[in-house]
Each structure stands twice: as C-alpha cells, then as structure tokens.
Design a protein around this motif. Structure first.
Motif, PDB file in Angstrom:
ATOM      1  N   ILE A 101       0.835  -1.212   0.000  1.00 30.58           N
ATOM      2  CA  ILE A 101       0.000   0.000   0.000  1.00 30.58           C
ATOM      3  C   ILE A 101       0.865   1.255   0.000  1.00 30.58           C
ATOM      4  O   ILE A 101       1.767   1.401   0.828  1.00 30.58           O
ATOM      5  CB  ILE A 101      -0.933   0.012   1.238  1.00 30.58           C
ATOM      6  CG1 ILE A 101      -1.972  -1.109   1.137  1.00 30.58           C
ATOM      7  CG2 ILE A 101      -1.619   1.370   1.397  1.00 30.58           C
ATOM      8  CD1 ILE A 101      -2.857  -1.258   2.364  1.00 30.58           C
ATOM      9  N   THR A 111      -5.266   3.022   8.081  1.00 39.11           N
ATOM     10  CA  THR A 111      -5.658   1.874   8.905  1.00 39.11           C
ATOM     11  C   THR A 111      -6.474   0.873   8.090  1.00 39.11           C
ATOM     12  O   THR A 111      -7.104   1.237   7.097  1.00 39.11           O
ATOM     13  CB  THR A 111      -6.522   2.346  10.094  1.00 39.11           C
ATOM     14  OG1 THR A 111      -7.750   2.881   9.572  1.00 39.11           O
ATOM     15  CG2 THR A 111      -5.812   3.404  10.917  1.00 39.11           C
ATOM     16  N   GLY A 114     -10.159   1.902   8.216  1.00 36.37           N
ATOM     17  CA  GLY A 114     -10.428   3.028   7.318  1.00 36.37           C
ATOM     18  C   GLY A 114     -10.487   2.582   5.875  1.00 36.37           C
ATOM     19  O   GLY A 114     -11.348   3.020   5.107  1.00 36.37           O
TER      20      GLY A 114
HETATM   21  C1  LIG Z   1      -0.983   8.910  -1.538  1.00 30.47           C
HETATM   22  C2  LIG Z   1      -1.869   7.791  -1.111  1.00 30.47           C
HETATM   23  C3  LIG Z   1      -1.630   6.514  -1.603  1.00 30.47           C
HETATM   24  C4  LIG Z   1      -2.445   5.449  -1.229  1.00 30.47           C
HETATM   25  N1  LIG Z   1      -2.197   4.209  -1.766  1.00 30.47           N
HETATM   26  C5  LIG Z   1      -3.005   3.190  -1.443  1.00 30.47           C
HETATM   27  C6  LIG Z   1      -2.762   1.885  -1.972  1.00 30.47           C
HETATM   28  O1  LIG Z   1      -1.802   1.625  -2.693  1.00 30.47           O
HETATM   29  N2  LIG Z   1      -3.641   0.898  -1.624  1.00 30.47           N
HETATM   30  C7  LIG Z   1      -4.696   1.118  -0.776  1.00 30.47           C
HETATM   31  O2  LIG Z   1      -5.447   0.182  -0.502  1.00 30.47           O
HETATM   32  N3  LIG Z   1      -4.924   2.328  -0.244  1.00 30.47           N
HETATM   33  C8  LIG Z   1      -4.106   3.354  -0.550  1.00 30.47           C
HETATM   34  N4  LIG Z   1      -4.323   4.587   0.014  1.00 30.47           N
HETATM   35  C9  LIG Z   1      -5.439   4.737   0.959  1.00 30.47           C
HETATM   36  C10 LIG Z   1      -4.957   4.494   2.384  1.00 30.47           C
HETATM   37  O3  LIG Z   1      -4.754   3.121   2.595  1.00 30.47           O
HETATM   38  C11 LIG Z   1      -6.001   5.045   3.364  1.00 30.47           C
HETATM   39  O4  LIG Z   1      -5.329   5.294   4.519  1.00 30.47           O
HETATM   40  C12 LIG Z   1      -7.192   4.177   3.635  1.00 30.47           C
HETATM   41  O5  LIG Z   1      -7.919   3.895   2.498  1.00 30.47           O
HETATM   42  C13 LIG Z   1      -8.152   4.852   4.616  1.00 30.47           C
HETATM   43  O6  LIG Z   1      -7.715   4.594   5.887  1.00 30.47           O
HETATM   44  P1  LIG Z   1      -7.596   5.754   6.937  1.00 30.47           P
HETATM   45  O7  LIG Z   1      -7.281   5.108   8.221  1.00 30.47           O
HETATM   46  O8  LIG Z   1      -6.671   6.788   6.431  1.00 30.47           O
HETATM   47  O9  LIG Z   1      -9.110   6.294   6.969  1.00 30.47           O
HETATM   48  P2  LIG Z   1      -9.693   7.767   7.077  1.00 30.47           P
HETATM   49  O10 LIG Z   1      -9.233   8.575   5.930  1.00 30.47           O
HETATM   50  O11 LIG Z   1      -9.490   8.325   8.427  1.00 30.47           O
HETATM   51  O12 LIG Z   1     -11.249   7.423   6.911  1.00 30.47           O
HETATM   52  C14 LIG Z   1     -11.780   6.992   5.665  1.00 30.47           C
HETATM   53  C15 LIG Z   1     -13.278   6.736   5.844  1.00 30.47           C
HETATM   54  O13 LIG Z   1     -13.490   5.601   6.672  1.00 30.47           O
HETATM   55  C16 LIG Z   1     -14.223   5.957   7.859  1.00 30.47           C
HETATM   56  N5  LIG Z   1     -13.607   5.176   8.925  1.00 30.47           N
HETATM   57  C17 LIG Z   1     -12.301   5.099   9.260  1.00 30.47           C
HETATM   58  N6  LIG Z   1     -12.117   4.167  10.210  1.00 30.47           N
HETATM   59  C18 LIG Z   1     -13.338   3.676  10.519  1.00 30.47           C
HETATM   60  C19 LIG Z   1     -13.803   2.685  11.422  1.00 30.47           C
HETATM   61  N7  LIG Z   1     -12.975   1.990  12.209  1.00 30.47           N
HETATM   62  N8  LIG Z   1     -15.134   2.424  11.449  1.00 30.47           N
HETATM   63  C20 LIG Z   1     -16.002   3.100  10.656  1.00 30.47           C
HETATM   64  N9  LIG Z   1     -15.618   4.037   9.769  1.00 30.47           N
HETATM   65  C21 LIG Z   1     -14.297   4.314   9.701  1.00 30.47           C
HETATM   66  C22 LIG Z   1     -14.067   7.471   8.009  1.00 30.47           C
HETATM   67  O14 LIG Z   1     -15.148   8.037   8.694  1.00 30.47           O
HETATM   68  C23 LIG Z   1     -14.033   7.891   6.538  1.00 30.47           C
HETATM   69  O15 LIG Z   1     -15.325   7.948   6.013  1.00 30.47           O
HETATM   70  C24 LIG Z   1      -3.523   5.668  -0.340  1.00 30.47           C
HETATM   71  C25 LIG Z   1      -3.765   6.952   0.188  1.00 30.47           C
HETATM   72  C26 LIG Z   1      -2.948   7.999  -0.184  1.00 30.47           C
HETATM   73  C27 LIG Z   1      -3.201   9.363   0.384  1.00 30.47           C
END
Ligand SMILES: Cc1cc2nc3c(=O)[nH]c(=O)nc-3n(C[C@H](O)[C@H](O)[C@H](O)COP(=O)(O)OP(=O)(O)OC[C@H]3O[C@@H](n4cnc5c(N)ncnc54)[C@H](O)[C@@H]3O)c2cc1C
Length: 284
Positions: A101, A111, A114
């Motif tokens: 990722i 996470t 997320g």
């Molecule tokens: C530059 C970049 C590259 C990325 N590359 C990849 C990749 O290669 N592969 C990949 O899979 N992803 C990728 N991502 C996404 C990354 O994995 C995100 O972190 C993930 O999709 C969301 O997790 P978060 O914890 O950041 O959630 P957040 O951004 O904090 O939340 C996302 C959503 O989920 C909800 N949420 C969060 N946690 C919970 C919970 N426990 N229960 C209920 N709702 C919840 C929030 O309310 C929101 O609506 C990338 C992101 C970026 C910025």
C-alpha cells in the motif's frame, strides 16, 4: 482547496467514540488515519461538522489469534499489519498486501478499518478480505453486529454499514496458501487490477478457492467462475493456466480511466489471477 470548518474531538475509548457520534446528531465522522477522509474534505466532497478521532483507542488496536481466527483491530495501521510476525507466518497474504500500500507515510497513518469503511474501488484490503472470507465486526450505540465480507462491499464507496457504526475489527481464519498480486499505479500504488487468491489444498488437490478482485470495477468482488473452475482440480500449473484464461470476461462492469482502458484491465485480470494462484500454490 481548504475544507469547510469543523470541530475535532479525540475519543479515548470505543464507548466514548460511539457517545460522541450519537451527540453529533448525524453530523459527525470517524477519523482514523485521515488519508482518505482528509483529501475528500479538502475537495469538499465530505463536509462533516465534527471529526471524532479514533486512531488512539486501545480497543481498536493490535493483531491477535484466538479460537483459530486472526483478529486485526480496525485502527491498526498498514505498517503494523505489514510487519506482523503472526500474519507473516500464519497468513502472509495480509501482510504482503499491507506492504504494497502507498508509501511509508500512508502505511504509517492509514488503517485497515479506514480502508474497508472507505471502500475505494482500487483499495487492496477489500480483495484480500473477500478471498479470506472475513467477518467485519461493527459496533454502534445499539450494540455489536457482524457482517460477512461477501455482504459488506455493495458499490462505489458503499458498504453495509450505518453512519453511526464503527468497524471494531476484522476476523478471518488464517490461510497459508493465499497470495495477493497487483498491477499498480506507479505514483499512488493503488491497484489498477489486484487479485487475491486463497486456496484450500489437500492431497495435491484444490478442494476450494476464493478469489477477490479489486481495481477493476466499482467495488471489490469475487471471481466465482474461476473459483468453480479450480475446485476439484490438481494443484498444478496446468489447472492454474486453464482457470485463469478468460477470467477477466467474468467482469461485466469494467472501469476505464486515465490509468487503463476496460480492455486492458480485462487482459490484466487473466495475468494477475495466474500470478496470484501460482504464488498461492507455491505456499502450500
Ligand atoms: C498517496 C496515497 C496513496 C495510497 N495508496 C493506497 C494503496 O496503494 N492501496 C490502498 O489500498 N490504499 C491506498 N491509500 C489509501 C490508504 O490506505 C487510506 O489510509 C485508507 O484507504 C483509509 O484509511 P484511513 O485510516 O486513512 O481512513 P480515514 O481517511 O481516516 O477514513 C476513511 C473513511 O473511513 C471511515 N472510517 C475510518 N475508520 C473507521 C472505522 N474503524 N469504522 C467506521 N468508519 C471508519 C471514516 O469516517 C471515513 O469515512 C492511499 C492513500 C494515499 C493518500
């Protein structure tokens, strides 16, 4: 762009998070790593009045094995999943997918909960959880609920979860003979096509298979025709070759975007099904 104004509160426990969400009266959003939600807020595609930070809730953290299943707390960051000795030894498909990722910063903030809640059509974990037949554990002020992963991903950024529900953990039986392979965007590492294959092999024969696909359409799905083609076959190169041929034809709503045409994705599904199956069989 700058997000609209919002309040921020850090939850100290699961009950505290749920109470804060209830008090927000439909205007709150859980914030975990913020790596999907914050970009949406900056584009003003999401305008919550209150962010409830769940990243440091102890009940949502960690990876453990109990009753033959592995449980990963929803607020566990990708780096912890990628480097977990338990997952690397008992169910390496999950740690491999986490390691693939994004970049270091994304893996240290993003996470698993997320990722599943957000359900980006190109995210990696949804395909892996489908292959592992995982359970998504949810909780709201009304109580806990468990959703089978097959019923969780419903459409583009759409999951079987209410706005006041929180994912507490994901649970699955560990599978050693499982692997994840993806064709990824070079800048973000999101999957253009990602295939997760989990096999149940005994006596050299594939008893059953589960194949999860991401990146190819609106949401992660299973490739059930490939699964059926594999069941009962020898765990051999020939079976894999046969089952992966034409795998992409099963997907009728293929994405087409600046990264790949629908035809290219279709061709790549065949290629990455074969790669995931070959690696999974190598782990038997
Ligand atoms: C530059 C970049 C590259 C990325 N590359 C990849 C990749 O290669 N592969 C990949 O899979 N992803 C990728 N991502 C996404 C990354 O994995 C995100 O972190 C993930 O999709 C969301 O997790 P978060 O914890 O950041 O959630 P957040 O951004 O904090 O939340 C996302 C959503 O989920 C909800 N949420 C969060 N946690 C919970 C919970 N426990 N229960 C209920 N709702 C919840 C929030 O309310 C929101 O609506 C990338 C992101 C970026 C910025």
């Amino acid at each position: 762009m700058i997000p609209t104004g919002f309040d921020y509160q850090r939850a100290t426990s699961l009950d505290d998070a749920l109470a804060k969400m209830k008090a927000a009266g439909g205007n709150g959003k859980f914030l975990a790593g913020g790596h999907s939600l914050v970009p949406l807020m900056k584009l003003r595609l999401s305008e919550p009045g209150l962010l409830i930070d769940i990243a440091r809730i102890p009940e949502l953290a960690g990876i453990r094995e109990a009753d033959g299943k592995i449980e990963v707390g929803a607020a566990t960051v990708h780096h912890t999943v990628a480097t977990s000795k338990l997952l690397q030894e008992r169910c390496p498909i999950v740690s491999d997918a986490a390691a693939s990722i994004g970049d270091t910063q994304v893996r240290n903030r993003g996470t698993i909960g997320g990722s599943l809640a957000h359900a980006d059509p190109s995210a990696d974990f949804p395909a892996v959880m489908l292959a592992l037949d995982a359970e998504i554990h949810l909780k709201s002020a009304k109580g806990p609920r468990v959703v089978k992963v097959d019923d969780f991903f419903q459409g583009l950024f759409t999951v079987n979860m209410q706005p006041d529900e929180i994912i507490t953990a994901v649970r699955f039986a560990p599978v050693k003979a499982a692997a994840y392979e993806k064709l990824y965007q070079k800048a973000s590492h999101y999957a253009i096509v990602g295939v997760a294959a989990a096999l149940n092999v005994t006596g050299g024969k594939i008893q059953s298979a589960r194949i999860g696909l991401t990146g190819a359409s609106t949401h992660a799905t299973r490739l059930t025709r490939v699964e059926q083609a594999l069941a009962g076959q020898a765990a051999s190169k020939e079976s894999i070759e046969k089952a992966s041929q034409g795998a992409g034809a099963e997907v009728t709503d293929l994405n087409a975007d600046i990264h790949a045409s629908a035809d290219y994705r279709k061709a790549m599904i065949d290629v990455f099904v074969k790669r995931a199956l070959s690696r999974a069989i190598g782990r038997v």
